[in-house]
Design a protein around this motif. Structure first.
Motif, PDB file in Angstrom:
ATOM      1  N   PRO A   8       0.738  -1.299   0.076  1.00 52.92           N
ATOM      2  CA  PRO A   8       0.005  -0.021   0.163  1.00 52.92           C
ATOM      3  C   PRO A   8       0.991   1.419  -0.035  1.00 52.92           C
ATOM      4  O   PRO A   8       1.997   1.667   0.686  1.00 52.92           O
ATOM      5  CB  PRO A   8      -0.956  -0.016   1.036  1.00 52.92           C
ATOM      6  N   THR A   9       0.285   2.365  -0.984  1.00 53.63           N
ATOM      7  CA  THR A   9       0.846   3.403  -0.631  1.00 53.63           C
ATOM      8  C   THR A   9       0.900   3.841   1.127  1.00 53.63           C
ATOM      9  O   THR A   9      -0.509   3.245   1.520  1.00 53.63           O
ATOM     10  CB  THR A   9       0.214   4.579  -1.868  1.00 53.63           C
ATOM     11  N   PRO A  10       2.098   4.753   1.233  1.00 55.96           N
ATOM     12  CA  PRO A  10       1.559   5.436   2.655  1.00 55.96           C
ATOM     13  C   PRO A  10       0.005   6.654   2.992  1.00 55.96           C
ATOM     14  O   PRO A  10      -0.273   6.201   4.110  1.00 55.96           O
ATOM     15  CB  PRO A  10       2.999   6.454   2.645  1.00 55.96           C
ATOM     16  N   GLN A  11       0.077   6.582   1.649  1.00 61.36           N
ATOM     17  CA  GLN A  11      -1.906   7.082   1.847  1.00 61.36           C
ATOM     18  C   GLN A  11      -2.436   5.815   2.751  1.00 61.36           C
ATOM     19  O   GLN A  11      -3.375   6.555   3.407  1.00 61.36           O
ATOM     20  CB  GLN A  11      -2.250   8.136   0.836  1.00 61.36           C
ATOM     21  N   LEU A  12      -2.761   5.228   1.171  1.00 60.23           N
ATOM     22  CA  LEU A  12      -3.366   4.523   1.892  1.00 60.23           C
ATOM     23  C   LEU A  12      -3.830   3.541   3.629  1.00 60.23           C
ATOM     24  O   LEU A  12      -4.281   2.864   3.991  1.00 60.23           O
ATOM     25  CB  LEU A  12      -3.884   3.527   0.643  1.00 60.23           C
ATOM     26  N   ALA A  13      -2.559   3.143   3.349  1.00 61.89           N
ATOM     27  CA  ALA A  13      -1.771   2.132   4.295  1.00 61.89           C
ATOM     28  C   ALA A  13      -2.536   3.141   6.014  1.00 61.89           C
ATOM     29  O   ALA A  13      -2.471   2.093   7.036  1.00 61.89           O
ATOM     30  CB  ALA A  13      -0.022   2.308   4.304  1.00 61.89           C
ATOM     31  N   ALA A  26      -7.145  -0.888  -9.488  1.00 61.71           N
ATOM     32  CA  ALA A  26      -8.422  -1.506  -9.560  1.00 61.71           C
ATOM     33  C   ALA A  26      -9.345  -2.130  -8.172  1.00 61.71           C
ATOM     34  O   ALA A  26     -10.139  -2.296  -7.893  1.00 61.71           O
ATOM     35  CB  ALA A  26      -8.544  -2.217 -10.140  1.00 61.71           C
ATOM     36  N   VAL A  27      -7.855  -2.514  -7.306  1.00 61.66           N
ATOM     37  CA  VAL A  27      -8.217  -2.981  -6.226  1.00 61.66           C
ATOM     38  C   VAL A  27      -7.887  -3.351  -4.642  1.00 61.66           C
ATOM     39  O   VAL A  27      -6.486  -2.244  -5.028  1.00 61.66           O
ATOM     40  CB  VAL A  27      -7.526  -4.922  -6.212  1.00 61.66           C
ATOM     41  N   LEU A  28      -8.392  -2.757  -3.638  1.00 57.88           N
ATOM     42  CA  LEU A  28      -7.399  -2.290  -2.036  1.00 57.88           C
ATOM     43  C   LEU A  28      -7.679  -3.491  -1.220  1.00 57.88           C
ATOM     44  O   LEU A  28      -8.958  -3.920  -1.260  1.00 57.88           O
ATOM     45  CB  LEU A  28      -8.089  -1.248  -1.926  1.00 57.88           C
ATOM     46  N   VAL A 128     -11.742   4.321   3.337  1.00 60.86           N
ATOM     47  CA  VAL A 128     -10.463   4.764   2.001  1.00 60.86           C
ATOM     48  C   VAL A 128     -11.257   5.651   1.367  1.00 60.86           C
ATOM     49  O   VAL A 128     -10.053   6.459   1.202  1.00 60.86           O
ATOM     50  CB  VAL A 128     -10.772   3.981   0.688  1.00 60.86           C
ATOM     51  N   ARG A 129     -12.001   6.369   1.120  1.00 57.25           N
ATOM     52  CA  ARG A 129     -12.466   8.004   0.469  1.00 57.25           C
ATOM     53  C   ARG A 129     -12.347   8.852   1.438  1.00 57.25           C
ATOM     54  O   ARG A 129     -11.553   9.638   1.017  1.00 57.25           O
ATOM     55  CB  ARG A 129     -14.375   7.818   0.145  1.00 57.25           C
ATOM     56  N   ALA A 130     -12.577   8.421   2.779  1.00 55.84           N
ATOM     57  CA  ALA A 130     -11.456   9.624   3.240  1.00 55.84           C
ATOM     58  C   ALA A 130     -10.260   9.673   3.196  1.00 55.84           C
ATOM     59  O   ALA A 130      -9.891  10.895   3.380  1.00 55.84           O
ATOM     60  CB  ALA A 130     -12.476   9.359   5.025  1.00 55.84           C
ATOM     61  N   ALA A 131      -9.581   9.059   3.531  1.00 57.13           N
ATOM     62  CA  ALA A 131      -7.536   8.385   3.834  1.00 57.13           C
ATOM     63  C   ALA A 131      -7.670   9.119   1.708  1.00 57.13           C
ATOM     64  O   ALA A 131      -6.430   9.327   2.432  1.00 57.13           O
ATOM     65  CB  ALA A 131      -7.726   7.492   4.008  1.00 57.13           C
ATOM     66  N   SER A 132      -8.020   8.780   1.509  1.00 59.64           N
ATOM     67  CA  SER A 132      -7.394   8.970  -0.104  1.00 59.64           C
ATOM     68  C   SER A 132      -8.272  10.117  -0.671  1.00 59.64           C
ATOM     69  O   SER A 132      -7.597  10.705  -1.952  1.00 59.64           O
ATOM     70  CB  SER A 132      -7.994   7.693  -1.171  1.00 59.64           C
ATOM     71  N   GLY A 133      -8.484  11.558  -0.305  1.00 59.96           N
ATOM     72  CA  GLY A 133      -8.794  12.801  -0.587  1.00 59.96           C
ATOM     73  C   GLY A 133     -10.196  12.521  -1.462  1.00 59.96           C
ATOM     74  O   GLY A 133     -11.174  13.070  -2.556  1.00 59.96           O
ATOM     75  N   GLY A 134     -11.498  11.549  -1.827  1.00 63.28           N
ATOM     76  CA  GLY A 134     -12.443  10.392  -2.050  1.00 63.28           C
ATOM     77  C   GLY A 134     -12.372  10.260  -3.251  1.00 63.28           C
ATOM     78  O   GLY A 134     -13.366  10.156  -3.827  1.00 63.28           O
ATOM     79  N   PHE A 135     -10.842  10.023  -3.685  1.00 66.34           N
ATOM     80  CA  PHE A 135     -10.751   9.296  -5.136  1.00 66.34           C
ATOM     81  C   PHE A 135     -11.282   8.191  -5.599  1.00 66.34           C
ATOM     82  O   PHE A 135     -11.988   7.557  -6.723  1.00 66.34           O
ATOM     83  CB  PHE A 135     -10.104   9.681  -6.157  1.00 66.34           C
ATOM     84  N   ALA A 136     -11.631   7.351  -3.770  1.00 65.64           N
ATOM     85  CA  ALA A 136     -11.844   6.017  -4.932  1.00 65.64           C
ATOM     86  C   ALA A 136     -13.927   5.753  -5.000  1.00 65.64           C
ATOM     87  O   ALA A 136     -14.126   6.420  -4.140  1.00 65.64           O
ATOM     88  CB  ALA A 136     -11.020   5.266  -2.569  1.00 65.64           C
TER      89      ALA A 136
END
Length: 139
Positions: A8-13, A26-28, A128-136
């Protein structure tokens, strides 16, 4: 094409309360607590109201949507990628015009949900949306 999983990227970790094991575009892959929903659910609003009904109602009356899209309100996709593809192929919009229409429709739905007291229940996708800035986006 193949999509290989990577760490995982640090942002999503740092997704709150989840252990992110791997990801691809495409997958988390996450290890989630039992009882936590994977996908969103919504509570509140009027009896018999569903996300689809609210989406269609907003699409049919939103003047910011081109008439070519409003005429398809009952079948407009509720995920960004599918909506943009639909708007381009079925309504003849350009990609940027379709993206603007998507944002207007999402904003109108969020405003209507707020007026109706509809709230989203905690879920993996919400975190995940909150951690990724809403992009998911759900696909």
């Amino acid at each position: 094409g193949s999509s290989s999983l990577t760490p995982p990227t640090p942002q999503l970790a740092r997704v709150a309360g989840l252990r992110v094991l791997a990801q691809s575009p495409a997958v988390l892959v996450v290890d989630k607590p039992s009882g936590l929903r994977s996908t969103p659910a919504f509570v509140g609003g009027t009896a018999g109201s569903t996300r689809k009904k609210r989406w269609c109602a907003a699409a049919s009356t939103l003047l910011e949507l081109p008439p070519r899209l409003r005429s398809h309100a009952a079948i407009l996709p509720r995920t960004r990628d599918k909506f943009v593809r639909f708007a381009v192929s079925r309504a003849g919009l350009g990609e940027s015009e379709a993206a603007v229409a998507w944002q207007a429709l999402v904003r109108a739905n969020e405003e209507q949900d707020a007026r109706d007291g509809v709230t989203e229940v905690d879920s993996v996708l919400r975190r995940v949306r909150a951690a990724s800035g809403g992009f998911a986006q759900a696909r």
